[in-house]
Design a protein around this motif. Structure first.
Motif, PDB file in Angstrom:
ATOM      1  N   THR A  62      35.875 -17.030  14.437  1.00 60.30           N
ATOM      2  CA  THR A  62      34.820 -16.792  14.014  1.00 60.30           C
ATOM      3  C   THR A  62      34.629 -18.065  12.939  1.00 60.30           C
ATOM      4  O   THR A  62      32.954 -18.313  12.422  1.00 60.30           O
ATOM      5  CB  THR A  62      34.096 -15.518  13.025  1.00 60.30           C
ATOM      6  OG1 THR A  62      35.129 -15.623  11.711  1.00 60.30           O
ATOM      7  CG2 THR A  62      34.468 -14.091  13.936  1.00 60.30           C
TER       8      THR A  62
ATOM      9  N   TRP B 448      34.049  -6.190  21.918  1.00 57.80           N
ATOM     10  CA  TRP B 448      33.731  -6.637  21.141  1.00 57.80           C
ATOM     11  C   TRP B 448      32.811  -5.862  20.465  1.00 57.80           C
ATOM     12  O   TRP B 448      31.675  -5.208  20.146  1.00 57.80           O
ATOM     13  CB  TRP B 448      32.589  -7.599  21.339  1.00 57.80           C
ATOM     14  CG  TRP B 448      33.570  -9.553  21.572  1.00 57.80           C
ATOM     15  CD1 TRP B 448      34.888  -9.646  21.229  1.00 57.80           C
ATOM     16  CD2 TRP B 448      32.978  -9.988  22.804  1.00 57.80           C
ATOM     17  NE1 TRP B 448      35.142 -10.454  22.685  1.00 57.80           N
ATOM     18  CE2 TRP B 448      34.451 -10.758  23.231  1.00 57.80           C
ATOM     19  CE3 TRP B 448      31.788 -10.608  23.587  1.00 57.80           C
ATOM     20  CZ2 TRP B 448      33.570 -12.248  24.152  1.00 57.80           C
ATOM     21  CZ3 TRP B 448      31.694 -11.651  24.588  1.00 57.80           C
ATOM     22  CH2 TRP B 448      32.775 -12.180  24.860  1.00 57.80           C
ATOM     23  N   SER B 450      30.012  -6.959  17.382  1.00 63.30           N
ATOM     24  CA  SER B 450      28.760  -7.775  16.714  1.00 63.30           C
ATOM     25  C   SER B 450      27.699  -8.502  16.137  1.00 63.30           C
ATOM     26  O   SER B 450      26.782  -7.188  16.070  1.00 63.30           O
ATOM     27  CB  SER B 450      28.480  -9.407  18.643  1.00 63.30           C
ATOM     28  OG  SER B 450      29.370  -9.352  19.121  1.00 63.30           O
ATOM     29  N   PHE B 459      25.577 -15.364  17.358  1.00 63.11           N
ATOM     30  CA  PHE B 459      26.612 -14.210  16.698  1.00 63.11           C
ATOM     31  C   PHE B 459      26.836 -14.298  14.409  1.00 63.11           C
ATOM     32  O   PHE B 459      26.388 -16.108  14.221  1.00 63.11           O
ATOM     33  CB  PHE B 459      28.008 -14.220  16.428  1.00 63.11           C
ATOM     34  CG  PHE B 459      28.107 -13.687  18.176  1.00 63.11           C
ATOM     35  CD1 PHE B 459      27.868 -12.348  18.630  1.00 63.11           C
ATOM     36  CD2 PHE B 459      27.669 -15.031  19.302  1.00 63.11           C
ATOM     37  CE1 PHE B 459      28.043 -12.304  19.516  1.00 63.11           C
ATOM     38  CE2 PHE B 459      28.032 -14.069  20.390  1.00 63.11           C
ATOM     39  CZ  PHE B 459      27.792 -13.428  20.672  1.00 63.11           C
ATOM     40  N   ARG B 462      32.170 -12.261  13.938  1.00 66.70           N
ATOM     41  CA  ARG B 462      32.324 -10.792  16.165  1.00 66.70           C
ATOM     42  C   ARG B 462      33.745 -10.544  15.343  1.00 66.70           C
ATOM     43  O   ARG B 462      34.578 -11.303  15.465  1.00 66.70           O
ATOM     44  CB  ARG B 462      32.408 -11.767  17.488  1.00 66.70           C
ATOM     45  CG  ARG B 462      32.938 -10.926  18.512  1.00 66.70           C
ATOM     46  CD  ARG B 462      31.758 -11.215  20.057  1.00 66.70           C
ATOM     47  NE  ARG B 462      32.613 -12.772  19.405  1.00 66.70           N
ATOM     48  CZ  ARG B 462      32.225 -13.417  20.508  1.00 66.70           C
ATOM     49  NH1 ARG B 462      31.725 -13.371  21.153  1.00 66.70           N
ATOM     50  NH2 ARG B 462      32.918 -14.397  20.422  1.00 66.70           N
TER      51      ARG B 462
END
Lengths: 451, 571
Positions: A62, B448, B450, B459, B462
């Motif tokens: 991320t 996923w 998210s 996003f 996630r």
């Protein structure tokens, strides 16, 4: 006279380097001699799996900068091509890379049945490589994911599925269904004749014409490790042997049947029974063993069905329902059904978790409410069945299995065979419960069919 | 006090019924034409209570809590600090163990759930004790056995059944009041959707889009089951959009209405998503865009017949069964610094869509699963690959929006498939009308969860999940009266591996989880009983998400969690 210390060190280094070269060449030669298709395939698969794992783990990143994503793409690329000089720690797979393993395999495939699968996997890896280089260049996350998805897709196809023989099965399919799956030094038997004895702590590989149809292991305490990618389609137990059938058990049935014809083993009126790799055992000299084999694929109740079959013919005259098939077709159709349909629809057409009943009172009531004709049933079966491989049976096999379904539902047999294409009589006959058929099982309203 | 007021209202409604027997069924007053049950002292929820459902955080009277269909609410009991003190209050084993998709309804101390074969179980909300059950044992001629739950309205429970019947039962006793076949063609149609009561009508979509029918949503009289209006998803000759179908292909065009609906009660606008065209995998026999399949449609339902305000087709001429399975969610979000009325959708092709709710214009589109080879139709007589698989992308529970973070929380599935089309499609009553085979899974299958920023469509965070995700999200905004400026939210979702998880909506941090023992593909619900907040979720067989990677297979069960933290004082 003596060399200066520095020069001496250089000479020693050079000598060591030459020695190392010899040693490496010798090692490489030894490695070349011991290179074995099975191990190459296992290594290639490990590399592909490592590449897939690298891409999958990218999806849990991320970070806001691109680097961590690109690192995973780089690791995947290294798993395919082998780590380059710039490789960072934790290289996936091994040093050679999946493409090198598969290239070797492809060059040594010859006429092997796994050749096309390996070639297909190789092409898919090359496609994946292109996409991976795109994802390494991506400067937006969207772009990265798009390229990575493409790469992943090709990788998945290359890795393949153990349940799929042939080129679509990829590497896993080849390892599971061809002799590529046989480890070096393993004991190989006929793929048509599964043994009923396996020595303790050993494995027997059944191969017929390059197809791996089963692995047999002894029935004993403890854990048996199988070749890494072997996928079991079904399991049979015979004597002290546990027979793990691969997905190749279907094509091999045909191969075994061909073999059977070739050695002119009498095959009384029944055509070759296709699915069970054991049913046409060309080597079995023991009539008992032959019987045991053919009984294997069928239900235990088949014998009781036999006992009633004499009544079946006389039941055919009931009502004004036209006779749409011959008794022989229904008998042949039972074998087709047992091989291709019973795993979902049940041995008695009673249905199962994934498929509805297609025989008996409940089925016929539903068919009547839906106003089904025999033609509808034929359309459905010919276009959509078997559900895992529609259209895979021959026109004759479809006709036979439809004859069998009609017979179980107490429709009368006659002298005209069930047609191999659409016919007006099928569109004029509705599906409903036939009253008064002899031999009928009164609880479920089905009729027996001879083997 | 409240209860006696409702009694009084009921009494006056009864007078209306006697004096005005000719009243239109769409009248928003609630005439009580049946004899009240002797034991029943409760007539609700009324149409007004349903419109006000968002304010009633103690009950859960609509599939996602209220008409916005956004599974979100504000509460003051479960916070980031105490969510890990949630514990199991009770469980109810759902007999039968079929695929468990039921979305619970909670009203007046009772929880109503269904089995996949249309059994209804009415439970005591505090103890889980079975109060009554209904086991209709229906005979299904077409489709597959699934049910997504009941509706409650006017003292009755409504269910759409596998045999194409709607039924109304007494909410207190389970006694059947009426049971009627309401689908037009039993050979192509069944019900699996959760009915939605709205202003004196029961709205219901039909599941017929893979069996040769034409999808529709219809409004029924709750007292008789009589059809009041119907909107067809495929236009007939002469109607706008009809020319998007070649030849007679529209006659079996599909566009089933599977999932829930969102409604704006202020404007009487119904937002509904339509299913895929058919034959699913053989596009060659239905050239054109195939309107209004795979679309979100906004219908004005204030008049006698619905009028289309706008439509937005997500995937024109679909050949992969990639319909927008997620029920529409209506919300007010911030885009470009401005507050806008928006509508969200998710499809099985792995797209999450945000539209302008006023006109259907696209605001953003975010891919939420692997997407591959989407423009190539399934090969006739051969095989090709595409992602997602038919059961991938965003499924039928879908996402929830959090106004505090201006973000959507979206569970999704990564699956790929190998596809095959046939040379032709043959219609046989009661059978799939596909023109090919359902795709075979090409692993790995994963998921996923998210957080998507509504302002950008990107996003926030996630989570990569080992298995596909189809549990539906529930957002709770914790409202602290001591710290009113601080906004914090928790988002719950159930996973295929059986875990029910709570995440910090801001950071995505996992705050709490509980293993329910079986796959969760059903949506959560929440209610207050005895001063405590409860959260409900059903788990069981995962149905079409039975992927090879799945290890759990526990029995079907409804689990009620109760908060363990101290409720915050009102001031």
């Amino acid at each position: 006279m003596s060399f200066p210390r520095a020069a001496r060190r250089r000479i020693i280094a050079a000598a060591l380097a030459i020695l190392a070269c010899f040693a490496l060449t010798a090692l490489a030669r030894a490695a070349e001699q011991t290179r074995n298709p099975h191990q190459e395939a296992i290594k290639a698969l490990a590399d592909i799996d490592a590449a897939i794992a690298a891409l999958s783990s990218a999806s849990s990143v991320t970070a806001t900068n691109a680097e961590p994503y690109k690192q995973q793409a780089q690791r995947a690329a290294e798993a395919l091509a082998g780590p380059g000089s710039q490789a960072t720690g934790g290289e996936p797979g091994d040093r050679a890379g999946a493409i090198a393993h598969l290239s070797w395999l492809s060059a040594h495939a010859g006429e092997s049945v796994w050749g096309p699968a390996v070639q297909g996997a190789l092409v898919n890896l090359q496609v994946a490589q292109t996409h991976l280089s795109d994802s390494a260049k991506a400067d937006a996350l969207e772009e990265f994911w798009s390229a990575t998805s493409d790469a992943l897709q090709s990788l998945l196809v290359a890795a393949g599925r153990s349940s799929e023989p042939g080129v679509l099965g990829g590497l896993r399919g080849a390892l599971s269904t061809t002799d590529l799956g046989v480890p070096p030094g393993a004991r190989v038997m006929s793929g048509c004749a599964a043994p009923d004895q396996v020595p303790a702590q050993s494995q027997l590989y059944g191969v017929i014409k390059g197809y791996l149809t089963y692995v047999a292991v002894p029935r004993e305490e403890g854990t048996t490790r199988l070749p890494e990618a072997f996928g079991v389609r079904d399991v049979a137990v015979r004597g002290n042997a546990i027979i793990l059938h691969s997905a190749a058990v279907d094509p091999s049935g045909k191969l075994c049947a061909d073999a059977q014809t070739a050695v002119a083993t009498p095959a009384p009126k029944d055509p070759p029974k296709s699915a069970d790799a054991n049913s046409g055992d060309p080597k079995s000299g023991d009539p008992n063993s032959g019987n045991a084999n053919s009984a294997d694929a069928k239900s235990a109740d088949a014998a009781s069905a036999d006992a009633n079959s004499a009544d079946f013919k006389s039941g055919s005259t009931s009502g004004d329902v036209p006779a749409l098939y011959t008794e022989q077709q229904a008998e042949q159709g039972k074998a087709v059904f047992d091989s291709n349909c019973s795993s979902c629809h049940g041995n008695h057409l009673q249905g199962g978790a994934s498929a509805p009943p297609i025989g008996g009172a409940a089925f016929l009531r539903k068919a009547k409410m839906l106003e089904w004709k025999v033609a509808d049933m034929r359309n459905m079966v010919v276009s959509a069945m078997p559900a895992n491989n529609p259209g895979s049976l021959s026109p004759e096999q479809y006709a036979d299995v439809l004859a069998y379904v009609l017979a179980v539902n107490c429709y009368p047999a006659g002298s005209k065979p069930f047609p191999t294409s659409d016919a007006p009589a099928l569109d004029q006959t509705t599906l409903h419960q036939i009253q008064g058929a002899k031999g009928e099982d009164s609880t479920n309203h089905t009729c027996p069919v001879k083997e | 006090m409240l209860r006696s007021l409702q009694m009084a209202l009921m009494a006056s409604a009864a007078v209306v019924a006697f004096t005005g027997s000719g009243l239109a069924a769409s009248d928003t007053s609630q005439p009580e034409s049946r004899q009240p049950q002797a034991s029943s002292g409760q007539s609700g929820p009324s149409s007004q209570a349903l419109v006000d459902a968002a304010k009633d955080t103690a009950n859960w009277i609509l599939p996602a809590g209220d008409y916005s269909d956004n599974r979100q609410l504000a509460e003051n009991e479960i916070s980031k600090e105490n969510v890990d003190q949630m514990k199991v209050a009770w469980t109810f084993k759902i007999p039968g163990n079929g695929p468990t998709e039921t979305s619970p309804i909670v009203w007046d101390g009772m929880v109503y759930i269904t089995s996949n074969r249309d059994d209804i179980y009415a439970l005591d909300a505090k103890t889980g004790e079975l109060k009554w059950k209904y086991n209709p044992k229906v005979e299904q001629l077409t489709g597959f056995p699934r049910n997504r739950g009941v509706a409650v309205y006017d003292g009755m429970v409504f269910i759409g059944m596998l045999n194409g019947h709607l039924a109304a039962l007494d909410a207190k006793t389970g006694k059947v009041i009426w049971d009627k076949q309401t689908v037009e063609d039993i050979k192509t149609s069944f019900y699996s959707m959760q009915p939605v009561p709205y202003k004196g009508k029961i709205l219901m979509g039909v599941s017929d889009g893979d069996w040769g029918g034409i999808g529709n949503i219809a409004a029924f009289d709750p007292k008789t089951g009589n059809r009041i209006w119907q909107w067809d998803a495929v236009p007939k000759p002469g109607e706008p959009g009809h020319d998007s179908w070649s030849g007679d292909s529209w006659k079996r065009g599909g566009g089933a209405i599977w999932s829930g609906v969102a409604i704006d009660p202020g404007t009487d606008t119904l937002y509904v998503s339509t299913g895929n065209p058919q034959p699913d995998f053989l596009g060659a026999v239905r050239e054109g865009k195939n309107l209004y399949t795979n679309s979100m449609v906004a219908l004005d339902i204030s008049t006698a017949q619905p009028k289309m305000k706008w439509y937005h087709q997500f995937i024109a001429h679909d050949t992969h069964d990639w319909d927008p399975a997620m029920p529409p969610v209506l919300f007010t979000g911030t885009v470009d610094g401005k507050q806008m009325k928006l509508a969200a959708a998710g499809d099985k092709a792995g797209n999450f869509w945000i539209l302008n709710a006023e006109n259907g214009d696209l605001v953003s589109q975010t891919p939420v699963s692997y997407q591959f080879n989407q423009d190539t139709p399934p090969k006739i007589g051969g095989t090709n690959y595409a992602c997602p698989n038919t059961n991938g992308g965003v499924e039928f529970n879908g996402a929830a929006y959090d106004p505090a973070t201006n973000a959507f929380y979206v569970p999704s599935s990564n699956q790929c498939g190998s596809w095959t089309a046939n040379k032709q499609a043959t219609f046989v009553a009661g059978q799939f009308y596909l023109g090919g085979g359902f795709p075979k899974l090409v692993g790995p299958n994963s998921g996923w969860f998210s957080a998507i920023d509504v302002a950008t469509g990107l996003f926030n965070w996630r989570h990569h999940l080992d298995l596909p995700a189809n549990g539906g999200a529930l957002v709770m905004n914790y409202q602290s009266s001591r710290r009113p400026q601080e906004k914090e939210s928790i988002v719950f979702t159930g996973l295929l591996d059986g875990h029910f998880n709570a995440y910090d909506a801001n950071s995505g941090k996992l705050l709490w989880q509980h293993d329910t023992g079986a796959s969760i593909i059903a949506a959560p619900a929440t209610f207050v009983e005895g001063g405590k907040r409860y959260v409900l979720v059903a788990s069981g067989d995962p149905g079409f998400l039975k992927v090879p990677e799945l290890k759990v297979s526990g029995p079907s069960v409804l689990t009620a969690f109760v908060s363990g933290g101290q409720k915050q004082a009102a001031q």
